[in-house]
Motif scaffolding. Sequence first.
Motif, PDB file in Angstrom:
ATOM      1  N   ASN A   1       0.803  -1.030  -0.016  1.00  0.00           N
ATOM      2  CA  ASN A   1       0.049  -0.314   0.048  1.00  0.00           C
ATOM      3  C   ASN A   1       0.872   0.954   0.044  1.00  0.00           C
ATOM      4  O   ASN A   1       2.017   1.539   0.613  1.00  0.00           O
ATOM      5  N   TYR A   2       1.074   2.214  -1.248  1.00  0.00           N
ATOM      6  CA  TYR A   2       2.037   3.037  -1.550  1.00  0.00           C
ATOM      7  C   TYR A   2       1.941   4.088  -0.010  1.00  0.00           C
ATOM      8  O   TYR A   2       2.734   3.840   0.327  1.00  0.00           O
ATOM      9  N   LEU A   3       0.756   4.536   0.543  1.00  0.00           N
ATOM     10  CA  LEU A   3       1.678   5.798   1.069  1.00  0.00           C
ATOM     11  C   LEU A   3       0.663   5.133   2.104  1.00  0.00           C
ATOM     12  O   LEU A   3       2.012   5.974   3.055  1.00  0.00           O
ATOM     13  N   LEU A   4      -0.013   4.178   2.825  1.00  0.00           N
ATOM     14  CA  LEU A   4       0.486   3.654   4.157  1.00  0.00           C
ATOM     15  C   LEU A   4       2.478   3.095   4.195  1.00  0.00           C
ATOM     16  O   LEU A   4       2.366   3.508   5.637  1.00  0.00           O
ATOM     17  N   ASP A   5       1.888   2.285   3.552  1.00  0.00           N
ATOM     18  CA  ASP A   5       3.479   2.078   3.740  1.00  0.00           C
ATOM     19  C   ASP A   5       4.890   3.122   3.765  1.00  0.00           C
ATOM     20  O   ASP A   5       5.081   3.178   4.465  1.00  0.00           O
ATOM     21  N   THR A   6       4.603   3.581   3.072  1.00  0.00           N
ATOM     22  CA  THR A   6       5.482   5.167   3.363  1.00  0.00           C
ATOM     23  C   THR A   6       5.610   5.933   4.386  1.00  0.00           C
ATOM     24  O   THR A   6       6.409   6.130   4.669  1.00  0.00           O
ATOM     25  N   ILE A   7       3.741   6.249   5.116  1.00  0.00           N
ATOM     26  CA  ILE A   7       3.968   6.951   5.558  1.00  0.00           C
ATOM     27  C   ILE A   7       4.528   6.556   7.260  1.00  0.00           C
ATOM     28  O   ILE A   7       5.274   6.972   7.987  1.00  0.00           O
ATOM     29  N   VAL A   8       4.152   4.784   7.175  1.00  0.00           N
ATOM     30  CA  VAL A   8       3.798   4.144   8.590  1.00  0.00           C
ATOM     31  C   VAL A   8       5.235   3.418   8.766  1.00  0.00           C
ATOM     32  O   VAL A   8       5.532   3.120  10.159  1.00  0.00           O
ATOM     33  N   GLY A   9       5.607   3.055   7.579  1.00  0.00           N
ATOM     34  CA  GLY A   9       6.868   2.633   7.746  1.00  0.00           C
ATOM     35  C   GLY A   9       8.094   1.421   6.901  1.00  0.00           C
ATOM     36  O   GLY A   9       8.817   0.825   6.954  1.00  0.00           O
ATOM     37  N   CYS A  10       7.673   0.888   5.270  1.00  0.00           N
ATOM     38  CA  CYS A  10       7.645   0.374   4.448  1.00  0.00           C
ATOM     39  C   CYS A  10       8.383  -0.808   5.330  1.00  0.00           C
ATOM     40  O   CYS A  10       9.874  -0.950   4.726  1.00  0.00           O
ATOM     41  N   GLY A  11       7.637  -1.391   5.497  1.00  0.00           N
ATOM     42  CA  GLY A  11       7.608  -2.652   6.147  1.00  0.00           C
ATOM     43  C   GLY A  11       8.990  -2.665   7.827  1.00  0.00           C
ATOM     44  O   GLY A  11       9.234  -3.348   8.035  1.00  0.00           O
ATOM     45  N   LYS A  12       9.804  -1.502   7.877  1.00  0.00           N
ATOM     46  CA  LYS A  12      10.240  -1.448   8.430  1.00  0.00           C
ATOM     47  C   LYS A  12       9.863  -0.823  10.121  1.00  0.00           C
ATOM     48  O   LYS A  12      10.638  -0.637  11.223  1.00  0.00           O
ATOM     49  N   ASP A  13       8.618  -1.529  10.692  1.00  0.00           N
ATOM     50  CA  ASP A  13       7.792  -0.740  11.853  1.00  0.00           C
ATOM     51  C   ASP A  13       7.039  -2.265  12.116  1.00  0.00           C
ATOM     52  O   ASP A  13       8.104  -3.174  12.123  1.00  0.00           O
ATOM     53  N   ILE A  14       6.276  -2.129  12.574  1.00  0.00           N
ATOM     54  CA  ILE A  14       5.171  -3.457  13.337  1.00  0.00           C
ATOM     55  C   ILE A  14       3.824  -2.972  11.994  1.00  0.00           C
ATOM     56  O   ILE A  14       2.938  -4.284  12.068  1.00  0.00           O
ATOM     57  N   MET A  15       3.337  -2.215  12.000  1.00  0.00           N
ATOM     58  CA  MET A  15       2.319  -2.715  11.606  1.00  0.00           C
ATOM     59  C   MET A  15       2.035  -2.246  10.009  1.00  0.00           C
ATOM     60  O   MET A  15       1.461  -2.774   9.924  1.00  0.00           O
TER      61      MET A  15
ATOM     62  N   GLU B   1      16.839   2.977  12.834  1.00  0.00           N
ATOM     63  CA  GLU B   1      15.056   3.293  11.910  1.00  0.00           C
ATOM     64  C   GLU B   1      14.356   2.595  12.729  1.00  0.00           C
ATOM     65  O   GLU B   1      12.947   3.304  11.864  1.00  0.00           O
ATOM     66  N   ASN B   2      14.963   1.512  12.698  1.00  0.00           N
ATOM     67  CA  ASN B   2      13.270   0.322  13.238  1.00  0.00           C
ATOM     68  C   ASN B   2      12.920   1.648  14.360  1.00  0.00           C
ATOM     69  O   ASN B   2      11.557   0.964  14.864  1.00  0.00           O
ATOM     70  N   VAL B   3      13.578   1.528  15.616  1.00  0.00           N
ATOM     71  CA  VAL B   3      13.319   2.750  16.919  1.00  0.00           C
ATOM     72  C   VAL B   3      12.450   3.630  16.027  1.00  0.00           C
ATOM     73  O   VAL B   3      11.124   3.981  17.064  1.00  0.00           O
ATOM     74  N   MET B   4      12.675   4.577  15.050  1.00  0.00           N
ATOM     75  CA  MET B   4      11.192   5.468  15.069  1.00  0.00           C
ATOM     76  C   MET B   4      10.556   5.358  14.204  1.00  0.00           C
ATOM     77  O   MET B   4       8.967   5.489  14.682  1.00  0.00           O
ATOM     78  N   HIS B   5      10.345   3.862  13.097  1.00  0.00           N
ATOM     79  CA  HIS B   5       9.315   3.619  12.766  1.00  0.00           C
ATOM     80  C   HIS B   5       7.952   2.694  13.477  1.00  0.00           C
ATOM     81  O   HIS B   5       6.712   2.993  13.261  1.00  0.00           O
ATOM     82  N   ILE B   6       8.854   1.957  14.449  1.00  0.00           N
ATOM     83  CA  ILE B   6       8.236   1.633  15.958  1.00  0.00           C
ATOM     84  C   ILE B   6       7.187   3.325  16.542  1.00  0.00           C
ATOM     85  O   ILE B   6       5.945   2.654  16.985  1.00  0.00           O
ATOM     86  N   THR B   7       8.199   3.719  16.788  1.00  0.00           N
ATOM     87  CA  THR B   7       7.011   4.454  18.219  1.00  0.00           C
ATOM     88  C   THR B   7       6.301   5.978  17.504  1.00  0.00           C
ATOM     89  O   THR B   7       5.827   5.514  17.961  1.00  0.00           O
TER      90      THR B   7
END
Length: 500
Positions: free
Chosen positions: A110-124, A296-302
């Motif tokens: 999902n282009y917009l969601l991925d770009t905003i919340v973490g590009c796979g480097k997060d949890i969501m 970077e993972n820390v930032m995206h998970i936060t």
Amino acid sequence: MAESAQEILQISGLNAQTCLVFCVAFLLANVLLKRPKKLPPYPAGRVPVLGHLLALGRAPHLQLTVWRRQYGDVFTVRMGMEDVVVLNGYTAVKDALVDRSELFASRPQNYLLDTIVGCGKDIMSARWGTEVKQRRRFATLALKTLGMKIGTGSIEEKIKEEASYLRNKIVEYDGQAFDISNDVNVAVANIICSMVFGKRYDYGDETFRELSESVSNVIAAMQGQIVTVFPLLRFVPGVNRSSMKALKLNSKIKALLWDEIAHHRENLDRENPRDFIDFCLLQLEQQEKLDRFTEENVMHITHNIFFAGMETTTNTLLWSLLYMTLNPDVQKKVHEELDAVIGESLPALSHRPQLPYVNACLQETMRIRTLLPLNVPHATTQEVKVQGFDIPKGIKVFPNLYSVHMDPAYWPDPDRFDPERFLDAEGNVIDKPESFLPFSGGRRVCIGEKLARMELFLFFSTLLQSFTFKAPEDAPPANTDGVVGITWGPHPFKLCAIRR
């Protein structure tokens, strides 16, 4: 149909020439791409290029639930050029999210969601696999250690303190009509800040105001984005205006989070971690529990914690207060229960088992206005059979939680606000009824569920102990249709808070 098409074009900023170019391209692609033979059936209303977008409209969960009556619990909708499998009703949704959770645990692109919340480097938004499993376990353990629990070391005292700040803020309105949404949003945001940053902010703090407003504005800017369905449109000037706005606001949030991480790194007490960022930084040094874990993972998970924790809890509280104004008889029962059990003392989590009707009101709010009607989209991790249909690996799946919570087979007269649905014959609250999944379920269940339930109970009980909420005199009837975007929130409304 023509008016709906025109509306979509106006919202997206498409002009006739751009529309024509993309229509031709997508029509050619539609001819070349073949649909898998054994997908569930399509409902009527599919058109070239746009698929079912026109038929779904601005509240897709409503149309999907209507189609359930004709096409059954499992069918396929076409979102632009993409097939999406929709699961309706408790049996089908529970089968996917809970009983066979591992098979439906991934996320689609999902282009917009991925770009905003973490590009796979997060949890969501991360695709299912070892790394996201580790991140979820780590984040859950860290949040529990920081107080997402009952008993010693709980964050309860901070929530009670924030509830008192919110109550005092509402007293200042002196019974006059006001919009409570910003005050509630600030209170909820401060709980997140307490856990993540180790501090709360004064309501007028500029940094705090910018953070909370930016989160809300990014979520608002993401609503109804045509680039989510047609990612190539992000390169078209005008069409990409809203998405570019969301990305620009999001960059401010990320910059603020990076500043906090840097500040925490400079002042890290390795023997006494203060907050979530400290826990993450210690994990970075140790590298014991997480593979390839970076700052970077820390930032995206936060970032995930802010996005998942603010909007959902805020909107649930707003809905609960709105339904109190619409149902004064229900509000009266809440007042009577609070007075009998708590009296003049402050509400505490220890009171929760003694307040079944208060709990039932919150449960009914989460049922009748599901915050994520279609959940966060899932994706299959392998080919799987569902009710006789072959669902391919990697296909996007919408679990229609709205259909679960509004099913007359489980919830008679589902459009009626009735907290007693959640009380048994002895008047005890039913905590885990069938056909009730407000926090999703299985592998992707919300990791902040316990925190959200603590906040909802303490904020709601404190406010209802202190005030009677009424609609302003001569105000038109409140609109409960709500606004469907990333979450399902109420239209802006005003109320009067009369001190008890």
